[in-house]
Design an enzyme around this catalytic site. Structure first.
Site, PDB file in Angstrom:
ATOM      1  N   HIS A 103       0.853  -1.176   0.000  1.00 30.09           N
ATOM      2  CA  HIS A 103       0.000   0.000   0.000  1.00 30.09           C
ATOM      3  C   HIS A 103       0.896   1.235   0.000  1.00 30.09           C
ATOM      4  CE1 HIS A 103      -3.392  -2.518   2.027  1.00 30.09           C
ATOM      5  NE2 HIS A 103      -3.406  -2.617   0.721  1.00 30.09           N
ATOM      6  N   LYS A 133       2.957 -23.945   6.536  1.00 29.76           N
ATOM      7  CA  LYS A 133       2.006 -23.771   7.636  1.00 29.76           C
ATOM      8  C   LYS A 133       0.938 -24.855   7.600  1.00 29.76           C
ATOM      9  CE  LYS A 133      -1.280 -20.352   9.469  1.00 29.76           C
ATOM     10  NZ  LYS A 133      -1.769 -18.947   9.357  1.00 29.76           N
TER      11      LYS A 133
END
EC number: 6.3.4.4
Length: 299
Positions: free
Chosen positions: A10, A113
């Site tokens: 961003h 994960k």
């Protein structure tokens, strides 16, 4: 910040200064706000501190006093990034096309994960001998899949030990941090995510998606926020459509896309970036599962 890693970014302009954030929540600019990187985020520690240094030169101050990192966030290792690139080469060779990832190691880290072989921030800060053993096992697993993969195990462990001491004061139990934030003195809590609805791994344009849930459901799983605590949900829609990477893009305008791609590369996105007219059917489709309270348009 609820999910993703430094594969997205961003750009925030405040008082004429332009900041580029990839792992830092945008609220880090506000000296009165506490920024939290949640358990759903995957963190490349060298990238985090490179980002800090870059934005310090632009005027960001005392960020380490306002940043909290969840102890449950998984760590992106350098070999995850190398594997990301090797997998793209492999896809291109086998299928004649790739996904167009940013090669930041995000997908491989989320794979670790899900396979329950990944390592979290809390592992790094606990018994380092145990962490080192698990790190070596994970590295060996990838080397068995990619024989040409080179990993400087001792060198990476030495750097990671240094990063452990740097982040230690910032790390907290993320579940209790969010509980205290929700049930303590009244606060305004704004959740920030990476990527857009059609890149959601479950509801997006699979397989041309990111590796996490980037719509409203990710707030619960990526931060530990109970569903009943979610307030207003704002859908933000641009007046145009953009896409990073490969995948269906029926409204793409190549001539404009090349100009936007050049500008985004200058901003540090560093990957193919397409531009096109707003896709109304896609917007309608996304609104069916995002359950937004309000819809905002932007130009």
């Amino acid at each position: 910040l609820l999910q993703g890693g430094n594969n997205a970014g961003h750009t925030v302009v405040v008082d004429g200064k332009e900041y580029d954030f990839h792992l830092f929540p945008s609220g880090i600019i506000n000296p009165k706000a506490i920024s939290f990187i949640g358990n759903g985020v995957v963190i490349h520690l060298p990238g985090l501190f490179e980002e800090a240094e870059k934005n310090e030169k632009k005027g960001l101050k005392d960020w380490e006093k306002r940043l909290i990192i969840s102890d449950r966030a998984h760590i992106v290792f350098d070999f995850h990034q190398a594997v990301d690139g090797l997998q793209e080469v492999q896809r291109q060779a086998q299928e004649g096309k790739n996904i167009g990832t940013t090669k930041k190691g995000i997908g491989p880290t989320y794979s670790s994960k899900a396979a329950r072989t990944g390592l979290r921030v809390c592992d790094l800060l606990a018994d380092f001998d145990e962490f080192s053993s698990r790190f070596k096992n994970l590295a060996q697993q990838y080397k068995s899949m990619f024989p040409n993969l080179e990993i400087d195990i001792d060198g990476q462990l030495k750097k990671l030990k240094g990063y452990a001491e740097k982040i230690r004061p910032m790390v907290r139990d993320g579940v209790y941090f969010m509980y205290e934030a929700l049930h303590g003195s009244p606060k305004k809590i704004l959740v920030e995510g990476a990527n857009a609805a059609l890149l959601d791994i479950d509801f997006g344009t699979y397989p041309f998606v990111t590796s996490s849930n980037c719509t409203v459901g990710g707030v619960c799983t990526g931060l530990g926020v109970p569903p009943q605590n979610i307030g207003e949900v704002y859908g933000v829609v641009k007046a145009y459509t953009t896409r990073v990477g490969i995948g269906a893009f029926p409204t793409e305008q190549i001539n404009v896309g090349l100009t936007v791609q050049h500008q985004m590369c200058r901003a540090g996105v560093g990957n193919d970036f397409g531009w096109g007219a707003r896709n109304t059917p896609t917007l309608t489709h996304a609104s069916t599962w995002c359950a937004r309270s309000r819809l905002w348009g932007s130009c």
